[in-house]
Design a protein around this motif. Structure first.
Motif, PDB file in Angstrom:
ATOM      1  N   VAL A 156       0.844  -1.125  -0.052  1.00  0.00           N
ATOM      2  CA  VAL A 156       0.075  -0.099   0.083  1.00  0.00           C
ATOM      3  C   VAL A 156       0.914   1.204   0.119  1.00  0.00           C
ATOM      4  O   VAL A 156       1.657   1.356   0.831  1.00  0.00           O
ATOM      5  N   THR A 157       0.546   2.249  -0.981  1.00  0.00           N
ATOM      6  CA  THR A 157       1.375   3.288  -1.115  1.00  0.00           C
ATOM      7  C   THR A 157       0.442   4.549  -1.690  1.00  0.00           C
ATOM      8  O   THR A 157      -0.699   4.180  -1.581  1.00  0.00           O
ATOM      9  N   ARG A 158       1.179   5.732  -1.792  1.00  0.00           N
ATOM     10  CA  ARG A 158       0.248   6.753  -2.123  1.00  0.00           C
ATOM     11  C   ARG A 158      -0.197   6.382  -3.614  1.00  0.00           C
ATOM     12  O   ARG A 158      -1.476   7.115  -3.897  1.00  0.00           O
ATOM     13  N   GLU A 159       0.289   5.544  -4.406  1.00  0.00           N
ATOM     14  CA  GLU A 159      -0.280   5.395  -5.725  1.00  0.00           C
ATOM     15  C   GLU A 159      -1.622   4.421  -5.709  1.00  0.00           C
ATOM     16  O   GLU A 159      -2.351   4.485  -6.478  1.00  0.00           O
ATOM     17  N   PHE A 210       2.657  -2.437   4.447  1.00  0.00           N
ATOM     18  CA  PHE A 210       2.803  -0.869   4.502  1.00  0.00           C
ATOM     19  C   PHE A 210       4.154  -0.507   4.670  1.00  0.00           C
ATOM     20  O   PHE A 210       4.667   0.678   4.747  1.00  0.00           O
ATOM     21  N   ASN A 211       5.275  -1.607   4.248  1.00  0.00           N
ATOM     22  CA  ASN A 211       6.622  -1.204   4.190  1.00  0.00           C
ATOM     23  C   ASN A 211       6.793  -0.448   3.001  1.00  0.00           C
ATOM     24  O   ASN A 211       6.781  -0.916   1.946  1.00  0.00           O
ATOM     25  N   PHE A 237      -2.585   8.018   6.245  1.00  0.00           N
ATOM     26  CA  PHE A 237      -2.915   6.898   7.025  1.00  0.00           C
ATOM     27  C   PHE A 237      -4.203   6.927   7.676  1.00  0.00           C
ATOM     28  O   PHE A 237      -4.877   6.141   7.568  1.00  0.00           O
ATOM     29  N   LEU A 238      -4.586   8.291   8.508  1.00  0.00           N
ATOM     30  CA  LEU A 238      -5.824   8.467   8.770  1.00  0.00           C
ATOM     31  C   LEU A 238      -7.212   8.382   7.922  1.00  0.00           C
ATOM     32  O   LEU A 238      -7.966   7.752   8.136  1.00  0.00           O
ATOM     33  N   GLU A 239      -6.709   8.917   6.765  1.00  0.00           N
ATOM     34  CA  GLU A 239      -7.659   8.940   5.806  1.00  0.00           C
ATOM     35  C   GLU A 239      -7.966   7.626   5.237  1.00  0.00           C
ATOM     36  O   GLU A 239      -9.244   7.120   4.688  1.00  0.00           O
ATOM     37  N   ALA A 261       7.988   5.569  13.282  1.00  0.00           N
ATOM     38  CA  ALA A 261       6.752   6.393  12.647  1.00  0.00           C
ATOM     39  C   ALA A 261       5.893   5.654  12.111  1.00  0.00           C
ATOM     40  O   ALA A 261       4.704   5.877  12.131  1.00  0.00           O
ATOM     41  N   LEU A 262       6.502   4.661  11.209  1.00  0.00           N
ATOM     42  CA  LEU A 262       5.599   3.865  10.467  1.00  0.00           C
ATOM     43  C   LEU A 262       4.339   2.832  11.264  1.00  0.00           C
ATOM     44  O   LEU A 262       3.365   2.988  11.149  1.00  0.00           O
ATOM     45  N   ALA A 263       5.239   2.633  12.360  1.00  0.00           N
ATOM     46  CA  ALA A 263       4.346   1.698  13.257  1.00  0.00           C
ATOM     47  C   ALA A 263       3.064   2.500  13.971  1.00  0.00           C
ATOM     48  O   ALA A 263       2.011   2.047  14.043  1.00  0.00           O
ATOM     49  N   LYS A 264       3.424   3.716  14.343  1.00  0.00           N
ATOM     50  CA  LYS A 264       2.577   4.440  15.011  1.00  0.00           C
ATOM     51  C   LYS A 264       1.455   5.149  13.883  1.00  0.00           C
ATOM     52  O   LYS A 264       0.434   5.125  14.235  1.00  0.00           O
TER      53      LYS A 264
END
Length: 380
Positions: free
Chosen positions: A204-207, A230-231, A252-254, A362-365
């Protein structure tokens, strides 16, 4: 070497003696256990920790080719694209050496494994050596007749088919291969119907984040399990531009709001056993501490795996690369379950180590926030 037998119910049971005790893998529940020398039965995580104390090479990722028929937008492995891999005879020798090292699990990887015309032959050799098999594929090069030549389904722990998006047009655009979507789904469903342990995987990425909810719905409707990754980081190729594909806090929230199905996902911490219990072999037959590093520890066509793995050079390399950072030892469980820290990738990212650790924290959070948001959205 491993032994394959049958349980009283007729299901395959794999047995591998080790210095820590007898490792078992039952095809019926796909669980690793260790009957330790003290007589205790340990489940997978504890079993792997026990084997780590002996640096026992239980799992191998064999990269049989670097070539690929797709050019996926997020791929980190383009540095391998020109490497065809060993010929059939030598590849079979590698598989034999893996079995003789006392390894129980073999994962075939690429590139794209389906580009090898002898891939089914390699699968059958692995099954003949009582190895538990898995492989990763984009699914575009396999036809129904290939499946008829596969080893039995209980020889496999898993087959993972890569899917990049929730629609045909977007998937084909992201992998730059027209018709890839239809071929991938056809192969996955053929495996499912034949009783093979198949699942799907999406990074999963911005794309592609906006199509994740649709993809999850499609996978559920087709009775296929979807694994989300999500890595987003640069590995072997040093492609730092991949980092720009990572979702930020707001994204991520969205994603959590737009994809309430994420609330059903179970996140669990999986420690890295690279350089101790797991190892890799590259397309040239070079032994690697894992598939995220390029430092050769020797060539398995020239020397047996076991002494190479036990050598001082290998142990010192693994100690330097795979030690757990101090900050990770005090990480709370509620955050640790979202952690996917990859110690080996720090060698290739071109980023200071402390900054790289912070990146994964940061990724985990962010994943935890996303998960909570999906729960909240699903209940509202």
């Amino acid at each position: 070497m491993a032994v394959r037998t049958r349980t009283s119910t007729g299901h395959a049971l794999f047995l591998q003696p080790t210095p820590a005790g007898l490792v078992t893998y039952a095809a019926i529940d796909k669980r690793i256990r260790l009957l330790s020398t003290s007589g205790r039965v340990l489940e997978e995580l504890q079993a792997m920790e026990s084997l780590k104390a002996f640096n026992y090479p239980l799992k191998c990722k064999y990269i049989v080719t670097g070539k690929c028929n797709q050019r996926c937008y997020h791929c980190y492995a383009e540095s391998r694209f020109q490497i065809s891999g060993l010929g059939t005879d030598d590849a079979i020798k590698v598989i034999d050496h893996i079995a003789e090292a006392g390894t129980l699990f073999i994962e075939f990887f690429g590139g794209e494994v389906g580009l090898r015309s002898d891939f089914v032959e390699l699968l059958r050799r692995a099954a003949d050596r009582n190895l538990v098999i898995s492989f990763f594929t984009n699914g575009t090069l396999f036809e129904r007749h290939h499946l008829a030549e596969f080893p039995p389904s209980d020889s496999f722990s898993g087959i993972v088919v890569s899917i990049l998006a929730g629609t045909e047009a977007e998937h084909d655009r992201l992998c730059r291969f027209k018709g890839a979507w239809e071929r991938a789904w056809n192969f996955a469903e053929t495996l499912r119907d034949a009783g093979y342990p198949v699942s799907l995987s999406v990074s999963v990425t911005r794309e592609n984040a906006t199509s994740l909810n649709r993809l999850m719905c499609v996978a559920e409707s087709r009775r296929l399990r979807l694994r989300t990754i999500f890595n987003t980081y640069s590995e072997i190729s040093r492609r730092r531009d991949i980092l720009n594909l990572a979702l930020n806090d707001d994204e991520f929230l969205e994603l959590g709001r737009a994809t309430p199905s994420l609330a059903k996902m179970r996140f669990s911490y999986k420690p890295c056993f690279g350089g101790s219990v797991t190892y890799a072999i590259d397309p040239n037959g070079d032994l690697l501490a894992c598939d995220h590093v390029t430092t050769s520890l020797g060539n398995v066509l020239k020397d047996p795996i076991a002494p190479l793995w036990a050598a001082t050079e290998a142990r010192e390399f693994s100690r330097q690369v795979y030690d757990t950072p101090d900050g990770c030892r005090s990480c709370p469980d509620e955050l640790r379950q979202y952690c996917t820290y990859c110690p080996a990738s720090t060698l290739n990212a071109g980023i200071p180590h402390a900054e790289w650790v912070a990146h994964f924290c940061a990724l985990a959070k962010r994943k935890r926030l996303m998960h909570f948001e999906a729960f909240r959205t699903g209940r509202s």
